[in-house]
Design a protein around this motif. Sequence first.
Motif, PDB file in Angstrom:
ATOM      1  N   MET A   1      11.917  80.678  37.204  1.00 40.42           N
ATOM      2  CA  MET A   1      12.883  79.623  37.486  1.00 40.42           C
ATOM      3  C   MET A   1      12.243  78.539  38.343  1.00 40.42           C
ATOM      4  O   MET A   1      11.383  78.812  39.162  1.00 40.42           O
ATOM      5  N   PRO A   2      12.686  77.292  38.193  1.00 42.26           N
ATOM      6  CA  PRO A   2      12.119  76.214  39.010  1.00 42.26           C
ATOM      7  C   PRO A   2      12.382  76.422  40.486  1.00 42.26           C
ATOM      8  O   PRO A   2      13.422  76.952  40.864  1.00 42.26           O
ATOM      9  N   VAL A   3      11.456  76.041  41.322  1.00 43.59           N
ATOM     10  CA  VAL A   3      11.592  76.190  42.770  1.00 43.59           C
ATOM     11  C   VAL A   3      11.828  74.822  43.387  1.00 43.59           C
ATOM     12  O   VAL A   3      11.083  73.885  43.129  1.00 43.59           O
ATOM     13  N   LEU A   4      12.882  74.710  44.201  1.00 46.12           N
ATOM     14  CA  LEU A   4      13.161  73.448  44.860  1.00 46.12           C
ATOM     15  C   LEU A   4      12.224  73.271  46.044  1.00 46.12           C
ATOM     16  O   LEU A   4      11.921  74.227  46.750  1.00 46.12           O
ATOM     17  N   ASN A   5      11.788  72.040  46.282  1.00 47.60           N
ATOM     18  CA  ASN A   5      10.893  71.819  47.407  1.00 47.60           C
ATOM     19  C   ASN A   5      11.664  71.624  48.698  1.00 47.60           C
ATOM     20  O   ASN A   5      12.879  71.543  48.713  1.00 47.60           O
ATOM     21  N   ARG A   6      10.928  71.543  49.784  1.00 44.27           N
ATOM     22  CA  ARG A   6      11.551  71.500  51.108  1.00 44.27           C
ATOM     23  C   ARG A   6      12.439  70.268  51.287  1.00 44.27           C
ATOM     24  O   ARG A   6      13.457  70.325  51.958  1.00 44.27           O
ATOM     25  N   LEU A   9      16.096  70.590  50.597  1.00 48.31           N
ATOM     26  CA  LEU A   9      16.909  71.448  51.447  1.00 48.31           C
ATOM     27  C   LEU A   9      17.534  70.641  52.574  1.00 48.31           C
ATOM     28  O   LEU A   9      17.650  71.098  53.693  1.00 48.31           O
ATOM     29  N   THR A  10      17.941  69.414  52.331  1.00 43.82           N
ATOM     30  CA  THR A  10      18.537  68.575  53.361  1.00 43.82           C
ATOM     31  C   THR A  10      20.047  68.687  53.278  1.00 43.82           C
ATOM     32  O   THR A  10      20.728  67.796  52.794  1.00 43.82           O
ATOM     33  N   ARG A  11      20.526  69.811  53.755  1.00 46.39           N
ATOM     34  CA  ARG A  11      21.958  70.011  53.764  1.00 46.39           C
ATOM     35  C   ARG A  11      22.303  71.090  54.768  1.00 46.39           C
ATOM     36  O   ARG A  11      21.463  71.846  55.199  1.00 46.39           O
ATOM     37  N   THR A  12      23.593  71.163  55.143  1.00 44.30           N
ATOM     38  CA  THR A  12      24.030  72.113  56.155  1.00 44.30           C
ATOM     39  C   THR A  12      23.839  73.542  55.692  1.00 44.30           C
ATOM     40  O   THR A  12      23.431  74.409  56.432  1.00 44.30           O
ATOM     41  N   GLY A  13      24.170  73.818  54.467  1.00 48.18           N
ATOM     42  CA  GLY A  13      23.979  75.134  53.902  1.00 48.18           C
ATOM     43  C   GLY A  13      23.548  74.980  52.464  1.00 48.18           C
ATOM     44  O   GLY A  13      23.709  73.931  51.885  1.00 48.18           O
ATOM     45  N   VAL A  14      22.991  76.007  51.879  1.00 49.83           N
ATOM     46  CA  VAL A  14      22.551  75.931  50.500  1.00 49.83           C
ATOM     47  C   VAL A  14      23.395  76.866  49.669  1.00 49.83           C
ATOM     48  O   VAL A  14      23.634  77.994  50.060  1.00 49.83           O
ATOM     49  N   SER A 117      13.717  79.358  54.503  1.00 50.19           N
ATOM     50  CA  SER A 117      13.689  78.148  53.697  1.00 50.19           C
ATOM     51  C   SER A 117      14.282  78.473  52.340  1.00 50.19           C
ATOM     52  O   SER A 117      14.505  79.650  51.999  1.00 50.19           O
ATOM     53  N   ILE A 118      14.507  77.431  51.527  1.00 51.90           N
ATOM     54  CA  ILE A 118      15.006  77.689  50.179  1.00 51.90           C
ATOM     55  C   ILE A 118      13.962  78.417  49.345  1.00 51.90           C
ATOM     56  O   ILE A 118      14.288  79.243  48.488  1.00 51.90           O
ATOM     57  N   GLU A 119      12.673  78.143  49.620  1.00 43.46           N
ATOM     58  CA  GLU A 119      11.629  78.855  48.898  1.00 43.46           C
ATOM     59  C   GLU A 119      11.675  80.352  49.206  1.00 43.46           C
ATOM     60  O   GLU A 119      11.522  81.184  48.302  1.00 43.46           O
ATOM     61  N   HIS A 120      11.890  80.675  50.482  1.00 47.86           N
ATOM     62  CA  HIS A 120      12.007  82.079  50.880  1.00 47.86           C
ATOM     63  C   HIS A 120      13.209  82.721  50.202  1.00 47.86           C
ATOM     64  O   HIS A 120      13.136  83.832  49.662  1.00 47.86           O
ATOM     65  N   MET A 121      14.341  82.018  50.226  1.00 47.18           N
ATOM     66  CA  MET A 121      15.549  82.539  49.610  1.00 47.18           C
ATOM     67  C   MET A 121      15.334  82.827  48.128  1.00 47.18           C
ATOM     68  O   MET A 121      15.678  83.913  47.635  1.00 47.18           O
TER      69      MET A 121
END
Length: 326
Positions: A1-6, A9-14, A117-121
Motif C-alpha cells: 500500500m502507498p505510504v504517506l510522507n511526513r 501528517l499535518t493534522r490533530t489526529g490521523v 508517525s504515520i509511517e510507524h502506524m
Amino acid sequence: MPVLNRAELTRTGVIFVAFLLAVCATSAAAREFRAADTQPEDYPTVQALRYMGALIAERTGGRHEIKVFHSRQLGEEKETIEQTRVGAIDLNRTNVALIGNFVPAMNVLAMPFLFRSIEHMQKVLDGPIGSEILGSFEPYGFVGLAFYDSGNGVRPVRSVADLRGLRIRVQQSELMSEMIRSLGAEPVEMPYGQVLTGLANHLIDGAENNWPSFVTTDHYKHAGHLALTEHTMSPEVLVISLKAWKSLSADDQQLFREAAARSSRFMREKWRDLEEQSQHKAEAAGITVARDIDRKPFEDAMAAIYAKAGRDPAAAALIERIRKVE
C-alpha cells in the motif's frame, strides 16, 4: 500500500479505517447491502465504500450491491453500531473508540501518542501485528479485512498549560475523556453531528479533528485555531453484521475481502488529496495553525493512562510490541 510522507501528517489526529467482517455459514442469494457512514458524501471513507461497492457489483455481475448512506442518514455512530450488531444495518464505518467498547485490542490502537508517525502506524497495521489485531475480532462476532488510514476557537494551543479550563468535545469513550482530563481540560462527550452547533453556540471551546473533517464539517468557521498535536492516530473500522455475512457464499466472502483491500489503497490516495486541499482552504480562511509543539509534555501527561492500560497483561504486551516496530 502507498505510504504517506511526513508532510501529509499535518493534522490533530490521523484517521484510518479497518474493514472487519464476521464469519458464519453461507448462502448465495443476491442482495443489496446497506452501509452507514457519518461523514459527508465526498469524504474519502464514503468514496471508499462506494468504490468497494462498484468492485463487488462488477465482480458479481450486479448480483450484490452496496448502497451507501452517508452524512448520518442512518444515525450517529453509537446508534449504528447497535443496529449493525442486530442486523438492521449491514455495513458500518465507525471509529475505533466506539468499536473498542466491544473489542479490547482496538482500545490499544486509540491510546494517545502510541504511534511515532504515520509511517510507524502504517508499518504496524500493514504487518503481522495489524493482522493479529484484526483477527482478534472473531470472538466478538467480526473478522478483520484491512486497515484504512486516515480545533479550538478560544486561543492557540502550543503547550499543555494552554488547554487548562477549555471544554473539549470528545467521542463517547471513557478513554478519550481520560486523555482530555489528563491534559487539564474538561472533556465533553458529544455525538459528532452536534459538534458544529456546540462550537457555534460556545457550548464547547474546541474539539479533536483532522484537516479534512475540520473543513468538510465547517468546524473551521467557528474554531479559529488548530494545534497539530498528533496525539492520536486511531483507526476507524467498517463492520458487517453476522446476518449479512451469513448471506454470502464462501466465494463471495473472499470477494468482499479482496474488494476491501483494494478500496483501502483507494482511500489512502483520496485521503492524501483531500488533506492537502483542506489545509489550504483553512489557512486561506485565516485559521491560526500551531505547528511548533513540543510533544513530550503532552506524552508525559498520559502516564496515568498507560499505567492503567499496563495492568492488563495483553494490552501491555501489545503496546510494547507496537513501540518496538521500526
